[in-house]
Design a protein around this motif. Sequence first.
Motif, PDB file in Angstrom:
ATOM      1  N   UNK A   1       3.098 -29.248   1.618  1.00 12.71           N
ATOM      2  CA  UNK A   1       4.346 -28.617   2.051  1.00 12.71           C
ATOM      3  C   UNK A   1       4.197 -27.827   3.349  1.00 12.71           C
ATOM      4  N   UNK A   2       3.058 -27.217   3.597  1.00 14.35           N
ATOM      5  CA  UNK A   2       2.939 -26.412   4.821  1.00 14.35           C
ATOM      6  C   UNK A   2       3.215 -27.291   6.043  1.00 14.35           C
ATOM      7  N   UNK A   3       4.113 -26.853   6.949  1.00 11.25           N
ATOM      8  CA  UNK A   3       4.536 -27.725   8.057  1.00 11.25           C
ATOM      9  C   UNK A   3       3.380 -28.247   8.921  1.00 11.25           C
ATOM     10  N   UNK A   4       2.376 -27.406   9.207  1.00 14.47           N
ATOM     11  CA  UNK A   4       1.273 -27.890  10.045  1.00 14.47           C
ATOM     12  C   UNK A   4       0.541 -29.048   9.353  1.00 14.47           C
ATOM     13  N   UNK A   5       0.299 -28.900   8.063  1.00 13.00           N
ATOM     14  CA  UNK A   5      -0.425 -29.950   7.330  1.00 13.00           C
ATOM     15  C   UNK A   5       0.490 -31.146   7.077  1.00 13.00           C
ATOM     16  N   UNK A   6       1.759 -30.887   6.777  1.00 11.47           N
ATOM     17  CA  UNK A   6       2.684 -32.001   6.560  1.00 11.47           C
ATOM     18  C   UNK A   6       2.758 -32.919   7.774  1.00 11.47           C
ATOM     19  N   UNK A   7       2.764 -32.334   8.988  1.00 11.70           N
ATOM     20  CA  UNK A   7       2.864 -33.181  10.180  1.00 11.70           C
ATOM     21  C   UNK A   7       1.703 -34.182  10.229  1.00 11.70           C
ATOM     22  N   UNK A   8       0.500 -33.732   9.801  1.00 12.05           N
ATOM     23  CA  UNK A   8      -0.647 -34.636   9.772  1.00 12.05           C
ATOM     24  C   UNK A   8      -0.430 -35.734   8.733  1.00 12.05           C
ATOM     25  N   UNK A   9       0.097 -35.330   7.585  1.00 11.93           N
ATOM     26  CA  UNK A   9       0.429 -36.305   6.526  1.00 11.93           C
ATOM     27  C   UNK A   9       1.463 -37.310   7.044  1.00 11.93           C
ATOM     28  N   UNK A  10       2.447 -36.811   7.787  1.00  9.04           N
ATOM     29  CA  UNK A  10       3.488 -37.672   8.351  1.00  9.04           C
ATOM     30  C   UNK A  10       2.882 -38.673   9.329  1.00  9.04           C
ATOM     31  N   UNK A  11       1.910 -38.217  10.120  1.00  7.80           N
ATOM     32  CA  UNK A  11       1.240 -39.129  11.049  1.00  7.80           C
ATOM     33  C   UNK A  11       0.584 -40.282  10.273  1.00  7.80           C
ATOM     34  N   UNK A  12      -0.043 -39.956   9.133  1.00  9.39           N
ATOM     35  CA  UNK A  12      -0.654 -41.009   8.304  1.00  9.39           C
ATOM     36  C   UNK A  12       0.422 -41.962   7.779  1.00  9.39           C
ATOM     37  N   UNK A  13       1.556 -41.397   7.337  1.00 14.58           N
ATOM     38  CA  UNK A  13       2.632 -42.249   6.829  1.00 14.58           C
ATOM     39  C   UNK A  13       3.235 -43.126   7.910  1.00 14.58           C
ATOM     40  N   UNK A  14       3.561 -42.520   9.066  1.00 17.41           N
ATOM     41  CA  UNK A  14       4.234 -43.265  10.130  1.00 17.41           C
ATOM     42  C   UNK A  14       3.262 -44.239  10.814  1.00 17.41           C
ATOM     43  N   UNK A  15       2.026 -43.802  11.066  1.00 17.89           N
ATOM     44  CA  UNK A  15       1.109 -44.618  11.867  1.00 17.89           C
ATOM     45  C   UNK A  15      -0.006 -45.296  11.059  1.00 17.89           C
ATOM     46  N   UNK A  16       0.002 -45.152   9.721  1.00 21.72           N
ATOM     47  CA  UNK A  16      -1.070 -45.747   8.911  1.00 21.72           C
ATOM     48  C   UNK A  16      -1.204 -47.254   9.113  1.00 21.72           C
ATOM     49  N   UNK A  17      -0.110 -47.961   9.002  1.00 21.20           N
ATOM     50  CA  UNK A  17      -0.150 -49.420   9.171  1.00 21.20           C
ATOM     51  C   UNK A  17      -0.540 -49.792  10.607  1.00 21.20           C
ATOM     52  N   UNK A  18      -0.072 -49.011  11.551  1.00 21.05           N
ATOM     53  CA  UNK A  18      -0.427 -49.244  12.955  1.00 21.05           C
ATOM     54  C   UNK A  18      -1.931 -49.116  13.159  1.00 21.05           C
ATOM     55  N   UNK A  19      -2.514 -48.058  12.630  1.00 21.38           N
ATOM     56  CA  UNK A  19      -3.950 -47.843  12.790  1.00 21.38           C
ATOM     57  C   UNK A  19      -4.741 -48.951  12.112  1.00 21.38           C
ATOM     58  N   UNK A  20      -4.259 -49.403  10.967  1.00 21.80           N
ATOM     59  CA  UNK A  20      -4.916 -50.527  10.267  1.00 21.80           C
ATOM     60  C   UNK A  20      -4.923 -51.769  11.163  1.00 21.80           C
ATOM     61  N   UNK A  21      -3.781 -52.084  11.736  1.00 16.38           N
ATOM     62  CA  UNK A  21      -3.676 -53.223  12.660  1.00 16.38           C
ATOM     63  C   UNK A  21      -4.675 -53.094  13.814  1.00 16.38           C
ATOM     64  N   UNK A  22      -4.658 -51.959  14.469  1.00 17.19           N
ATOM     65  CA  UNK A  22      -5.427 -51.786  15.690  1.00 17.19           C
ATOM     66  C   UNK A  22      -6.924 -51.706  15.396  1.00 17.19           C
ATOM     67  N   UNK A  23      -7.306 -50.917  14.397  1.00 18.52           N
ATOM     68  CA  UNK A  23      -8.729 -50.771  14.078  1.00 18.52           C
ATOM     69  C   UNK A  23      -9.297 -52.105  13.607  1.00 18.52           C
ATOM     70  N   UNK A  24      -8.580 -52.802  12.738  1.00 15.94           N
ATOM     71  CA  UNK A  24      -9.137 -54.048  12.202  1.00 15.94           C
ATOM     72  C   UNK A  24      -9.136 -55.164  13.248  1.00 15.94           C
ATOM     73  N   UNK A  25      -8.224 -55.070  14.234  1.00 16.10           N
ATOM     74  CA  UNK A  25      -8.292 -56.027  15.340  1.00 16.10           C
ATOM     75  C   UNK A  25      -9.552 -55.804  16.175  1.00 16.10           C
ATOM     76  N   UNK A  26      -9.917 -54.554  16.350  1.00 18.18           N
ATOM     77  CA  UNK A  26     -11.065 -54.235  17.199  1.00 18.18           C
ATOM     78  C   UNK A  26     -12.404 -54.361  16.473  1.00 18.18           C
ATOM     79  N   UNK A  27     -12.415 -54.138  15.171  1.00 13.09           N
ATOM     80  CA  UNK A  27     -13.679 -54.015  14.453  1.00 13.09           C
ATOM     81  C   UNK A  27     -13.876 -55.077  13.368  1.00 13.09           C
ATOM     82  N   UNK A  28     -12.824 -55.758  12.959  1.00 10.71           N
ATOM     83  CA  UNK A  28     -12.927 -56.656  11.817  1.00 10.71           C
ATOM     84  C   UNK A  28     -12.444 -55.964  10.557  1.00 10.71           C
TER      85      UNK A  28
END
Lengths: 146, 146, 146, 146, 146, 146, 146, 146, 146, 146
Positions: free
Chosen positions: H81-108
């Motif tokens: 619930x704390x806004x500073x920590x929630x923003x980090x959680x939101x980054x995982x929610x919004x960009x999680x699939x993106x990071x999976x795409x990009x990291x696995x493209x670069x590394x396997x």
Amino acid sequence: MNKLEMTEKIMVAKAEKQLTWEKMGKALGCSHVWLTSVCLGMNSAPKDTAFSLTEYLGLEDDVAHALMVYPTKVWDQAVPTDPLIYRLYEVVGVYGETLKEVIQEKFGDGIMSAIDFSMDVDKIEDPKGDRVLLTLNGKFLPYKSW
Amino acid sequence: MNKLEMTEKIMVAKAEKQLTWEKMGKALGCSHVWLTSVCLGMNSAPKDTAFSLTEYLGLEDDVAHALMVYPTKVWDQAVPTDPLIYRLYEVVGVYGETLKEVIQEKFGDGIMSAIDFSMDVDKIEDPKGDRVLLTLNGKFLPYKSW
Amino acid sequence: MNKLEMTEKIMVAKAEKQLTWEKMGKALGCSHVWLTSVCLGMNSAPKDTAFSLTEYLGLEDDVAHALMVYPTKVWDQAVPTDPLIYRLYEVVGVYGETLKEVIQEKFGDGIMSAIDFSMDVDKIEDPKGDRVLLTLNGKFLPYKSW
Amino acid sequence: MNKLEMTEKIMVAKAEKQLTWEKMGKALGCSHVWLTSVCLGMNSAPKDTAFSLTEYLGLEDDVAHALMVYPTKVWDQAVPTDPLIYRLYEVVGVYGETLKEVIQEKFGDGIMSAIDFSMDVDKIEDPKGDRVLLTLNGKFLPYKSW
Amino acid sequence: MNKLEMTEKIMVAKAEKQLTWEKMGKALGCSHVWLTSVCLGMNSAPKDTAFSLTEYLGLEDDVAHALMVYPTKVWDQAVPTDPLIYRLYEVVGVYGETLKEVIQEKFGDGIMSAIDFSMDVDKIEDPKGDRVLLTLNGKFLPYKSW
Amino acid sequence: MNKLEMTEKIMVAKAEKQLTWEKMGKALGCSHVWLTSVCLGMNSAPKDTAFSLTEYLGLEDDVAHALMVYPTKVWDQAVPTDPLIYRLYEVVGVYGETLKEVIQEKFGDGIMSAIDFSMDVDKIEDPKGDRVLLTLNGKFLPYKSW
Amino acid sequence: MNKLEMTEKIMVAKAEKQLTWEKMGKALGCSHVWLTSVCLGMNSAPKDTAFSLTEYLGLEDDVAHALMVYPTKVWDQAVPTDPLIYRLYEVVGVYGETLKEVIQEKFGDGIMSAIDFSMDVDKIEDPKGDRVLLTLNGKFLPYKSW
Amino acid sequence: MNKLEMTEKIMVAKAEKQLTWEKMGKALGCSHVWLTSVCLGMNSAPKDTAFSLTEYLGLEDDVAHALMVYPTKVWDQAVPTDPLIYRLYEVVGVYGETLKEVIQEKFGDGIMSAIDFSMDVDKIEDPKGDRVLLTLNGKFLPYKSW
Amino acid sequence: MNKLEMTEKIMVAKAEKQLTWEKMGKALGCSHVWLTSVCLGMNSAPKDTAFSLTEYLGLEDDVAHALMVYPTKVWDQAVPTDPLIYRLYEVVGVYGETLKEVIQEKFGDGIMSAIDFSMDVDKIEDPKGDRVLLTLNGKFLPYKSW
Amino acid sequence: MNKLEMTEKIMVAKAEKQLTWEKMGKALGCSHVWLTSVCLGMNSAPKDTAFSLTEYLGLEDDVAHALMVYPTKVWDQAVPTDPLIYRLYEVVGVYGETLKEVIQEKFGDGIMSAIDFSMDVDKIEDPKGDRVLLTLNGKFLPYKSW
């Protein structure tokens, strides 16, 4: 054919032939409670029972094969909503600790198996209101020390 | 005295006198399963039973009064974790729809009461492993149309 | 025909004939609240009512059969979101302990049945704003000791 | 003094004087259901009622001040476990959509207020088993368009 | 036509005619915030507004009828994920107790209605970054004692 | 001194001096809504405000230091239960998508900040029932492309 | 065309042309991480980028229009299950309080924006095992007092 | 001494000596982000660091022993619930699939380790508002086939 | 072709050829447990294995391509319901803290990797009832200090 | 003495005598994994083991009695957060369906018991990084038909 289609086919045939689970269980020589769980897709049937049932209901072999498949047992909600099923859930909530006390006092540290397990339903007629008699019979499994 | 303290007092007295729930139930002329649920605070006792029990265990009147209080029945987790209690929950999940089918076929649209209800636990000795026999007995309540 | 299709057919016929639940209840001689719950698939109808209703609405026999099926009562969310339904949930949350106190003081340890149960809705006209009068009537079921 | 301590004090005084909620409500000229909710800390009392109650029960002024505090209404579990309260929750689940249909047909788009709201509990004696009569009375609030 | 199809039709027409919610609200003489909620299916429209809107957008009568249906208001997740909506949820979490303190200090024990309620959105231009001005206006409903 | 003890001290001093949040805000030259959130521990105060407040209330320096601590903002339940706070949550549920449509139409893709944010509460007197006016004012933050 | 169909079209074109996100980002002159999020439907593209991309991939204008739509950002599960994404969630759980301590010590009371925000992914070759370097860059937003 | 008491002791000493995490990290020759996580009880310290820290802060050996204990890492809420920590959680929610795409493209096929992992926080001064720079550095672990 | 269709194709071919996972693993020179996870879509196959498998089963190249796709690993329920899978979950619940104690005593602060990981299943014949032998083999990853 | 106090006493004695679980298991002639679970309160010890252990550690009889109590096995969170335990949970999520396929192919329809069950942990030294070897050994229980 998946379990859902299998259940549908059996339900239609059962309705058309105006059968009950009890009559079907007697005809096949097995518990009607267990048979119901098999037809609803929550247990698998041995080959013999599967083909006896489809023959009895006049259904094709696909249904027998679906009956033999080992099911993945899934239920939807942690707390069931249908009142008949909720009452059973409530019994587990209200009497769970009680049953733990009583069973472990009689048997030692361990559990009642839900796998090596059978169940029966009877009707007790009573002028003040008929009663449902549910019997659960499970092997006691002691915790192992090693 | 609240229910938690009451349970504590009874447990200590029961351990000191090396009693079992079964002996206590016989001594008081009631089901030992029901008596256990009363002592764990999940049912209230009628005045007579409450005082017979405290006299039998040599406990003060405060415990009898706590036994008579109508409890608020609360359990902590939607899905129980203790393996003995979970197996009962699993039976409701796996066989809930089956029991609905079978009970409503025998009795009509309605439920098995968890209030006008009793329960028993027996031990069936078996060389392949003893078995737990659980018997649930509840009044059938038909849905009303109005 | 499943309950969803049944509800759809009834809703269309009701709209075309410009009926209200109240008129339909009166025409069939039953409570319009109960009738609504039957048509929404949350209760089963006795055979007579089922066929009277389909005749009255000019619907085929399939709808009558669907009305007679014993429903599995399911709702989606532990906390309802629609404001009208939420307010009822809120009443249970805010006044649940109060009702437990008052009912058990008047009746002893037990519950109000939600099965042997009826319900009514009335409109009280009031210049400061009309009021909804909801009446719940359920059999008291005392806890059993055994 | 917080609401929990307030409730405790009132409960002890009520038990010592062998009062019932009904007697207390009559003595103070208010609904005993509302009074119970106030004493359980789910509603605030106007100054007059608060002091009449503490005088009637022989309690100090601190209790009156606690009765006047506007409470934060909190309940613990999305799905209540106590059977008496669960049955009310079940009524909301089973009949929620029905009540929405019927109320909105009679009143238009809107809700029954849970704030401008009162409630009563009566006992209907019946040889086949006494019945609980619950009456909810809430102002209809139409949705506003703007 | 259900609300989802209705929204779809309106969205397509709005895009084709290159309208904004604000222009549509002005044309129909109502709040564009309220109008948006109606078009998204979260409020019902009075008959006049419904037909004015479909006429304005060149849509058939089915859309007007769908606009008049009383909606069941459902949202999917207890905690919303979209950042714009989450920030509003966060405001309720962070400032909920504060608003309770301040509102009840000014008005007494009660709530701000979300039914007899309106809302507006304005843009405040600011060289350091434009600001959103959200105005919520709800009737105060005092808790009733009875 | 933690935030809970700080709030307690302030509440007691405020009650003894018969102050309101509004008076306190005016005396300190800041918004009474913001001040309330600081005193409830949901925001930190700048040093000046913190010491002005403790001086005004006659409290020791420890309270000022606690007011300056950056809080961890926690709320207990995904769905609030108190009716005043629930209505705000309901507004987010019912109007969340609407606000997203309207704000993003006016400002582009982005959000209203809940950090660079202020809020006000006013009372609008009205013979048909006073109204609560809630004003939220947040900086628009456009999504960045990079 | 909705975002799901848009993503599908882009994925097929990207595979056929044997492109990588990195090559696409370079070709369009933008971050490949941001571009991926746009193509997965979690961000909107400005008009220029949208049409450059569809031209580059040889896709029709509908895809460009879909890229420009402001998305509703939704994720399915409070706790993600995919191990790559879970590890990021775990970092927030394990190091959330740490980051709050460190950021607020350096910047004061406030947060790192997830809106005025960018992100990058690099590969650091290492004989003991390559390493992922994730860089998050967000504007610090101080809490406002008002 | 448990981790909670250890954190308390360190916080008090740090405040009294007017230290910052950054100064402490420099003095001990380790990352101040890692040191903060150790002091908050989310990582264990090697013996050397533990004793250097307690010596530096003038704390007893018990604190050093507590710093060396391998922690059980627990966080309270699936959605912070704390806004500073929630923003980090939101980054995982919004960009999680993106990071999976990009990291696995670069590394396997594989993940970024959260165990063989380090993290840094920097402040980038900027006239339009300072920026937080978060750097996560984790070993890439390829999925094994066997 | 997505992973679901891929699994379906493989299951049909496996049944038609009356193969077992064990035979397939031996034929391809890899663990049958890993191969099963690949065919159920929870792991990706290297190119060689993918084409060997489709050749072996007589399936088209699309299946091989689907086998090579890096999966998103998703499971439906926090608490699994199928009894075979639940027992594994129960082992984690009952023995999780125990394994943490024992592993960290032997290896230091760190975890067993679930990525650099393999698993095997054996059958131990036993006259008192055959036993399942599950072997998990994961690289130990020490927490890093930095 | 309850299980929590028992664990505390054992942990202190174990630390003072600088023992490991492995040494303790060898000294008592039982598995050190099982012994750890007993000392953490997740299994009961037979009388002999309980007293051997307290004698070995120089603890009073109360600890032995607490070791013999049949525990209620409870864990706090449906999804564990500690990374070591989460990885085991993840294995169940990722490989649960795989294990079901493989076990049921080898043994028929049934489960691996978590009650008639043992477990071991070994360290495999490896220059590329040591490995944890976890061995689970459970009796296969076939589903019963009846």
